[in-house]
Design an enzyme around this catalytic site. Structure first.
Site, short mmCIF file in Angstrom:
data_model
loop_
_atom_site.label_atom_id
_atom_site.label_comp_id
_atom_site.label_asym_id
_atom_site.label_seq_id
_atom_site.Cartn_x
_atom_site.Cartn_y
_atom_site.Cartn_z
CG ASP A 175 13.71 30.26 39.25
OD1 ASP A 175 14.10 30.30 40.43
OD2 ASP A 175 12.89 31.05 38.78
CD GLU A 182 17.63 28.16 40.31
OE1 GLU A 182 16.87 28.78 41.07
OE2 GLU A 182 18.34 28.73 39.45
#
Length: 260
Positions: free
Chosen positions: A62, A134
């Site tokens: 992220d 991610e």
């Protein structure tokens, strides 16, 4: 990063090799790539997985993804202000966008999931796909060692280039309500408030009229088949009025006063 000496099962090796071929990448640490594919639901069924679920990689991915997208926006749009850049990044790294990118590389097909989640269709679930994407970004970053950052940027280029192709400085990167809010904050030091003035029509198909206000001053109205559509129409009308004159209180019903 030093490659792991963990030996994968034959099935896991085939899974990882197929994904490498799909991505056009080779991993020094294939156990790391496998971990990026592990949904937490499979952990009760498989105790031999070397890295647990992909949640820790998701956390790192992220941050890496956000930084890579921020750098790309910063360089590609040198005249865009912080607000535009921030919202643009948020739109690019939101779960629906990441899930769409995951589907482009058929990432769901490679996930390791528990039998119950398999039956529930987790491989196509937006949150699971976004999380796996991610985690994959983090795995690419870590496996690349000193070259991890450039490796991530090359990988993301295939998604970011088409996503940014239609963005230009002469077209707004903000949605209409965000543009109105940005202008109101800058010029009036306040934020727009939307109030439903009236609802007409049958219950299954109503039409809404919404007033947009700065404080108790009504600056425009909009009509739509949903509250959200009416709010967008009101914001459009407010921005149009702002271009021709400083918004002033509308005459008539006083849609911004609170009812007691």
């Amino acid at each position: 990063m030093t490659p792991s000496d963990t030996r994968l099962s034959a099935a896991d090796e085939r899974r990882v090799a197929a994904l490498e071929q799909r991505l056009g990448l080779r991993f020094k640490d294939r156990a790391l790539l496998l971990t990026a594919l592990v949904h937490r639901s499979v952990l009760n069924e498989r105790t031999d997985l070397p890295g647990g679920s992909n949640e820790r990689l998701e956390f790192l991915g992220d941050a890496v993804l956000g930084a890579a997208v921020a750098e790309r926006l910063y360089l590609q749009f040198p005249q865009a202000n912080e607000g535009v850049l921030t919202l643009s990044r948020a739109n690019l790294v939101c779960a629906p966008a990441l899930a769409a990118w995951a589907r482009e590389i058929d990432l769901g097909r490679f996930l390791l999931v528990g039998r119950g989640e398999e039956a529930s269709g987790v491989r196509e679930r937006e949150t699971a796909l976004a999380s796996a994407f991610e985690a994959l970004v983090a795995a690419i970053y870590l496996d690349g060692g000193p070259r991890g950052w450039s490796r991530v940027k090359r990988f993301l280029d295939r998604f970011l280039t088409p996503a940014l192709a239609n963005l230009a400085l002469d077209r707004p990167l903000l949605d209409v309500k965000s543009r109105l809010q940005q202008r109101a904050q800058a010029e009036r030091n306040t934020v727009p408030v939307y109030r439903v003035v009236s609802t007409v029509g049958p219950q299954h198909s109503p039409t809404f009229t919404v007033a947009v206000c700065l404080g108790e001053e009504e600056i425009a109205r909009g009509i739509g088949r949903s509250k959200q559509a009416a709010e967008r129409a009101a914001a459009e009308a407010a921005l149009a009025a702002w271009e021709t004159r400083e918004p002033t209180a509308a005459e008539g019903e006083g849609g911004c006063t609170s009812s007691s």
